[in-house]
Design an enzyme around this catalytic site. Sequence first.
Site, PDB file in Angstrom:
ATOM      1  N   PHE A 165       0.866  -1.471   0.086  1.00  3.99           N
ATOM      2  CA  PHE A 165       0.359   0.216  -0.341  1.00  3.99           C
ATOM      3  C   PHE A 165       0.959   0.864  -0.166  1.00  3.99           C
ATOM      4  O   PHE A 165       1.812   1.155   0.486  1.00  3.99           O
ATOM      5  CB  PHE A 165      -0.852   0.426   1.400  1.00  3.99           C
TER       6      PHE A 165
ATOM      7  N   GLN B 197      -8.517  14.129   1.802  1.00  2.00           N
ATOM      8  CA  GLN B 197      -8.570  13.425   1.595  1.00  2.00           C
ATOM      9  C   GLN B 197      -8.999  13.073   0.114  1.00  2.00           C
ATOM     10  O   GLN B 197      -9.718  12.754   0.171  1.00  2.00           O
ATOM     11  CB  GLN B 197      -8.007  12.136   1.973  1.00  2.00           C
TER      12      GLN B 197
ATOM     13  N   HIS C 204      -8.763  10.648  -2.942  1.00  2.00           N
ATOM     14  CA  HIS C 204      -8.130   9.202  -3.528  1.00  2.00           C
ATOM     15  C   HIS C 204      -8.023   9.225  -4.646  1.00  2.00           C
ATOM     16  O   HIS C 204      -8.934   9.718  -5.554  1.00  2.00           O
ATOM     17  CB  HIS C 204      -9.128   8.100  -3.000  1.00  2.00           C
TER      18      HIS C 204
ATOM     19  N   LEU D 264     -15.116   3.888  -5.739  1.00  2.00           N
ATOM     20  CA  LEU D 264     -13.871   4.218  -4.992  1.00  2.00           C
ATOM     21  C   LEU D 264     -12.906   2.616  -5.534  1.00  2.00           C
ATOM     22  O   LEU D 264     -13.865   1.217  -5.921  1.00  2.00           O
ATOM     23  CB  LEU D 264     -13.494   3.715  -3.613  1.00  2.00           C
TER      24      LEU D 264
ATOM     25  N   GLU E  64      -7.212   1.080  -3.329  1.00  2.00           N
ATOM     26  CA  GLU E  64      -5.887   0.977  -3.498  1.00  2.00           C
ATOM     27  C   GLU E  64      -4.901   0.295  -3.973  1.00  2.00           C
ATOM     28  O   GLU E  64      -3.483  -0.014  -4.124  1.00  2.00           O
ATOM     29  CB  GLU E  64      -4.699   2.020  -2.228  1.00  2.00           C
TER      30      GLU E  64
ATOM     31  N   ARG F 137      -1.184   8.979  -0.695  1.00  2.00           N
ATOM     32  CA  ARG F 137      -2.330   9.459  -1.474  1.00  2.00           C
ATOM     33  C   ARG F 137      -2.586  10.457  -1.865  1.00  2.00           C
ATOM     34  O   ARG F 137      -2.186  11.174  -2.957  1.00  2.00           O
ATOM     35  CB  ARG F 137      -4.217   9.205  -0.808  1.00  2.00           C
TER      36      ARG F 137
ATOM     37  N   HIS G  29     -12.002  11.351  -0.833  1.00  2.00           N
ATOM     38  CA  HIS G  29     -12.566  10.167  -0.182  1.00  2.00           C
ATOM     39  C   HIS G  29     -13.231   9.662   1.588  1.00  2.00           C
ATOM     40  O   HIS G  29     -13.623   8.982   1.721  1.00  2.00           O
ATOM     41  CB  HIS G  29     -11.520   9.355  -0.549  1.00  2.00           C
TER      42      HIS G  29
ATOM     43  N   ARG H  26      -3.934  10.660   5.727  1.00  2.00           N
ATOM     44  CA  ARG H  26      -3.460   9.115   6.247  1.00  2.00           C
ATOM     45  C   ARG H  26      -3.853   8.397   4.820  1.00  2.00           C
ATOM     46  O   ARG H  26      -3.320   8.643   4.256  1.00  2.00           O
ATOM     47  CB  ARG H  26      -5.067   8.441   7.067  1.00  2.00           C
TER      48      ARG H  26
END
Length: 607
Positions: free
Chosen positions: A140, A254, A256, A266, A269, A300, A368, A404
């Site tokens: 990730f 955030q 994405h 979505l 990731e 991100r 996101h 995050r």
Amino acid sequence: MSRYDHFTSDVLIIGAGLAGERAAIEAATQGLNVMILSLVPPRRSHSSAAQGGMQASLGNSTMGKGDNTDVHFADTVKGSDWGCDQDVARLFAETAPIAVRQMSAWGVPWNRVVAGTRMYDGKEIHEAPEKEGLIAARNFGGTAKWRTCYTADGTGHTLLYTMDSVVIKLGISVHDRTEVLSLIHDGTRCNGVVARCLRTGKLRVYTAKSTVMATGGYGRLYGASTNAIINEGNGMFVALETGIVPLGNMEAVQFHPTGIVPSWILITEGARGDGGYLLDKDLRRFMPDYEPNKKELASRDVVSRRIMQHIRKGYGVESAYGPHVWLDIRHLGEKHINTNLREIANISRNFTGIDPVHDLIPVRPTQHYSMGGIRTNIDGMAYGLEGLFALGEAACWDMHGFNRLGGNSLAETVVAGMVVGDKIAKYTKEASTHVSSAQIEEHVRFQEDRIQALIHCRNGKENVYELRHQMESILSENVGIFRSKEPLQNAVDQLHELHQRSFHIGLRSGGQGADPELASALRITGMMKLAYCIAGGALARTESRGSHYREDYPKRDDKNWLKRTLAYWPTGADRPMLKYEPVKITELPPGDRGYGEASAGAASAKR
């Protein structure tokens, strides 16, 4: 007949997603009477939509060898761009492996290590036979080691269904299709909530020794979001409207990198973590040009900016829904796609009409997640009101700071549920109820008057849907991935006007029973306040940090801005009041993240 039903419990939890249910389990197993309120049946909570995985430093996979809680802690702090409280990040990193193994014991079917050799991004990976059968991990963004534990690409689904089964087993009471309108408090202590049944429209009162906000994020303030339609920030604005409880870091929003065009659902990731590439209009893989080390798996905020920078240079794919780039997972093969990425394969087929086994997926950065939320201490208790707790995306705990890492939010819901849930239980055992009938009556009458004013158009005939659409457009156009003074000032000015207009809404419908227009009208002023806090905080913060990127202030400014925004909305005020508190640095002093613009600049200077 009473005007409202009255329910009591020891612990009242608002929100039946992973964070709320895990805290409920913790309190119930310590012998407390727990009640959960939810807009939807628990298994329809937005936690079920989480796809990619849950971070925990188990170190079972070959590419996770040597991982430990120190490495996870460092990745989290760097990912936050030094905006998090490091004592919280440390507590989180230490607890995450325990949480993952507990969820396994409760029944989560984690993907397991399979011995043998496979190719990943041109490299050969060999999984050791002695590790076969242990919980596996995938790659990730922003991590030094592979540590994201997963169940194909439906991790939130399996976690939530498992968690809800434990809630049912324990006999915890759940009132679904119930929406909280306000907190019952006396200015110092929270004693419960006034809520509305979404089936009948009738008001209800819930009183408790402890009240817990676990209502998720506010993604639907934006015009395009990966969030479920219920994610309107309800818990946040209900807390803000006390005039006492602040929201932390609301400007930290955030985006994405891969929302599918044009539905904005979505695309995990995990698709890039498993080896997917981002391609431009010339079908060229462009991320190595910007991030030669992390490529598609920088954090991100960085990947989203790089995509938009590339589109700005003219390399986007033109479409009726604006320019986008491609996500290519075809080389992963049909078996892998239909097994480990089956959810996004189905989403692509059902919502876009393409098959990612053979076709490219159109993607663009999309709102996101909210790093900001109800500001709490390390024990999860909200600032300003005793007896009020918050956790999960509704809270600013604060382990995410200004960005995050993927997989850290799903982990946070379970970890915070364990840790904060225990603190809630201990607090509740020593607490007592301090609520009078007069206090309850005052809060109920206020909501009754609001409802009648909307139904009878006492204050005007503004259209709630028109105001909401304008709010969504203002945020999407002015408070996005790239920010600067003029657009932010325009957003603040326009949101100020919309907030004032929201007091003059009148219903077109009758407002009876489960009327959705009434529900929207009851929420809109609070949503405007959240939007105002986001834009106002972004305008005031004259630096770039994590997801908050100011083109007119492109550098991180630790001298002036190594601090957290606290947004208050005093009773009767027409705008938020911003205050600040220092970020808690306990172990890792501010430095280079190892990816992103600062690192790229440093690398260029060395060359």
